[in-house]
Design an enzyme around this catalytic site. Structure first.
Site, short mmCIF file in Angstrom:
data_model
loop_
_atom_site.label_atom_id
_atom_site.label_comp_id
_atom_site.label_asym_id
_atom_site.label_seq_id
_atom_site.Cartn_x
_atom_site.Cartn_y
_atom_site.Cartn_z
N ASP A 301 -6.88 4.97 -4.84
CA ASP A 301 -8.21 5.58 -4.65
C ASP A 301 -8.62 6.38 -5.88
O ASP A 301 -9.78 6.35 -6.30
CB ASP A 301 -8.20 6.53 -3.43
P1 AP5 Z 1 -3.07 4.90 -0.40
O1 AP5 Z 1 -3.01 3.48 -0.03
O2 AP5 Z 1 -1.85 5.69 -0.56
O3 AP5 Z 1 -3.76 5.14 -1.61
P2 AP5 Z 1 -4.05 4.27 -2.58
O4 AP5 Z 1 -5.15 5.05 -3.16
O5 AP5 Z 1 -4.31 2.86 -2.22
O6 AP5 Z 1 -2.65 4.43 -3.46
P3 AP5 Z 1 -1.34 3.61 -3.53
O7 AP5 Z 1 -0.23 4.54 -3.79
O8 AP5 Z 1 -1.22 2.65 -2.41
O9 AP5 Z 1 -1.68 2.91 -4.83
P4 AP5 Z 1 -2.01 1.42 -4.96
O10 AP5 Z 1 -0.82 0.64 -4.50
O11 AP5 Z 1 -3.33 1.11 -4.40
O12 AP5 Z 1 -2.11 1.30 -6.47
P5 AP5 Z 1 -0.96 1.13 -7.52
O13 AP5 Z 1 0.40 1.51 -7.04
O14 AP5 Z 1 -1.12 -0.22 -8.07
O15 AP5 Z 1 -4.18 5.53 0.51
C1 AP5 Z 1 -4.37 6.89 0.62
C2 AP5 Z 1 -5.54 7.18 1.48
O16 AP5 Z 1 -5.90 6.05 2.27
C3 AP5 Z 1 -5.27 8.31 2.43
O17 AP5 Z 1 -5.94 9.44 1.99
C4 AP5 Z 1 -5.79 7.79 3.78
O18 AP5 Z 1 -6.62 8.72 4.43
C5 AP5 Z 1 -6.56 6.56 3.39
N1 AP5 Z 1 -6.56 5.55 4.43
C6 AP5 Z 1 -5.51 5.00 5.07
N2 AP5 Z 1 -5.93 4.14 6.03
C7 AP5 Z 1 -7.29 4.15 5.98
C8 AP5 Z 1 -8.31 3.49 6.70
N3 AP5 Z 1 -8.03 2.64 7.68
N4 AP5 Z 1 -9.59 3.76 6.36
C9 AP5 Z 1 -9.91 4.60 5.35
N5 AP5 Z 1 -8.98 5.26 4.64
C10 AP5 Z 1 -7.69 5.04 4.95
O19 AP5 Z 1 -1.37 2.25 -8.55
C11 AP5 Z 1 -2.69 2.53 -8.90
C12 AP5 Z 1 -2.64 3.21 -10.23
O20 AP5 Z 1 -1.85 4.39 -10.12
C13 AP5 Z 1 -2.00 2.43 -11.35
O21 AP5 Z 1 -2.88 1.53 -11.97
C14 AP5 Z 1 -1.59 3.54 -12.28
O22 AP5 Z 1 -2.66 4.00 -13.03
C15 AP5 Z 1 -1.15 4.62 -11.34
N6 AP5 Z 1 0.28 4.63 -11.11
C16 AP5 Z 1 0.93 4.12 -10.03
N7 AP5 Z 1 2.25 4.35 -10.13
C17 AP5 Z 1 2.45 5.02 -11.30
C18 AP5 Z 1 3.59 5.57 -11.97
N8 AP5 Z 1 4.83 5.45 -11.49
N9 AP5 Z 1 3.40 6.22 -13.15
C19 AP5 Z 1 2.15 6.35 -13.66
N10 AP5 Z 1 1.03 5.87 -13.06
C20 AP5 Z 1 1.18 5.20 -11.91
#
Ligand code: AP5
Length: 348
Positions: A301
């Site tokens: 997000d």
């Molecule tokens: P959540 O799914 O946790 O959030 P997200 O924003 O999708 O984050 P993720 O941790 O899943 O990341 P990602 O897998 O999408 O991306 P990636 O790992 O590729 O959702 C959180 C929110 O969702 C909550 O607040 C909740 O309320 C809401 N929610 C749940 N269900 C819902 C529903 N039904 N309706 C509405 N809202 C809902 O990483 C992305 C980027 O992160 C990368 O490109 C990079 O820049 C960075 N990154 C990732 N890992 C690293 C690392 N190890 N080091 C450096 N940068 C990193």
């Protein structure tokens, strides 16, 4: 920020949820039949989770809901309030007050529909080490109706916006509202952006997702979400992420003058930018050390929030993606989708 932007240029709809976040043992997930790094909608058997988290663990309440998260992050980077307008449905309760206050503090102009009889939605964020598993109880968020968008004030906010962003999560709530916003964006030749949001969206809500896809100018997703989409489409299960991106970009599109773009994140591996008739571009991520990571909740997000903050200023995709990575890297060092201090993104 240098240029002053028009208020309300970015409009979106989503589920306003209050996150109840706590570190839990793996046994907790197993007991509820949940997996690490998954996102699901709560069924009856998950309902005790929320009380159990509050009563038995060190639960924190954090503003959540995917689109609201992205808009709060975009506003933080923009530093100018009310650029982003958010629509969603909350209850008439303390949780709604918290969400309203957090949106206001962040500078998001939240126009909530109010459900008198249903409580505000919550999302259990179960943290196991550096992983998280989400279980959303949409409650009032599920009561959103298209009439809210037809209120004269809201209608004109939609008409006057220049950019539109809706998460795939909202497909479980009100596809007609998504189609309405998408059609407005199309009629006005303005960009409509969407997110695959979670594997279960492609697994269970593919038809409404395919219905809106012809309107989508930019589609975001992570690796698991892109693969779930590919599998649900019957594309080869082991399809390479780049190939999935190419196929996403090639799906039917109404405005063929503006070919679709796919932006796929892969955790700490490079972000892929997939465009029609162009080689796939990679944008490196500065990998954080384990000790720097508080939790990755909201990383995706925040990525979108950072991207949008530059996109609405007309910056290049290169700058937008670099800002996405900057924002995601920042929030990972903070609990949930929260930030601390002033942003320090430099766009060159
Ligand atoms: P959540 O799914 O946790 O959030 P997200 O924003 O999708 O984050 P993720 O941790 O899943 O990341 P990602 O897998 O999408 O991306 P990636 O790992 O590729 O959702 C959180 C929110 O969702 C909550 O607040 C909740 O309320 C809401 N929610 C749940 N269900 C819902 C529903 N039904 N309706 C509405 N809202 C809902 O990483 C992305 C980027 O992160 C990368 O490109 C990079 O820049 C960075 N990154 C990732 N890992 C690293 C690392 N190890 N080091 C450096 N940068 C990193």
């Amino acid at each position: 920020m240098t240029t002053k932007l028009q208020e309300g240029i970015l409009v979106g709809c989503g589920n306003p949820l209050l996150d109840i976040s706590a570190p839990v043992p793996m046994e907790f997930l197993q007991r509820y039949g949940m997996k690490e790094d998954d996102a699901i909608l709560a069924e009856d058997r998950h309902m005790p989770i929320y009380h159990e988290l509050v009563d038995g663990y060190q639960a924190e309440y954090l503003a959540g809901g995917s689109v609201q998260n992205s808009f709060r992050i975009a506003q933080w980077i923009l530093g100018q309030p009310n650029v982003a307008v958010f629509f969603g449905c909350v209850g008439k309760d303390r949780y709604a007050d918290i969400l309203r206050q957090k949106a206001r503090e962040a500078g998001v102009n939240a126009h909530y529909q109010i459900s008198e009889e249903t409580p505000t939605g919550t999302c259990a964020v179960l943290i196991t080490g550096t992983h998280r598993s989400l279980c959303a109880n949409l409650a009032a968020a599920n009561r959103f109706t298209i009439d809210h968008l037809e209120q004269p004030v809201n209608k004109s906010l939609i008409e006057n916006a220049l950019y539109y962003y809706i998460s795939g999560f909202f497909l479980t709530v009100n596809p007609p509202s998504i189609m309405r916003v998408a059609a407005t964006a199309h009629a006005k030749q303005r960009p409509f952006l969407m997110n695959l949001s979670a594997p279960f969206i492609s697994q269970l809500f593919m038809q409404p997702l395919l219905d809106v896809m012809p309107y989508v100018d930019i589609i975001f997703g992570n690796e698991a979400e892109a693969k779930a989409f590919a599998t649900a489409q019957g594309w080869a299960a082991d399809e390479d992420l780049r190939e999935i991106g190419r196929r996403l970009v090639a799906l039917d599109k109404l405005n063929s003058a503006r070919p679709r773009i796919a932006i796929l994140t892969q955790g700490c591996d490079p972000v892929l930018l997939i465009q029609h008739d162009a080689p796939v571009q990679e944008f490196p991520v500065t990998r954080l050390a384990v000790h720097e990571i508080v939790d990755t909740n909201g990383a995706g997000d925040a990525f979108v929030g950072g991207f949008l903050s530059q996109f609405v200023q007309g910056k290049s995709l290169d700058v937008c993606i670099r800002c996405g990575n900057y924002a995601a890297g920042h929030i990972i060092k903070n609990p949930g989708c929260t930030y601390s201090g002033d942003p320090h993104f430099v766009d060159q």
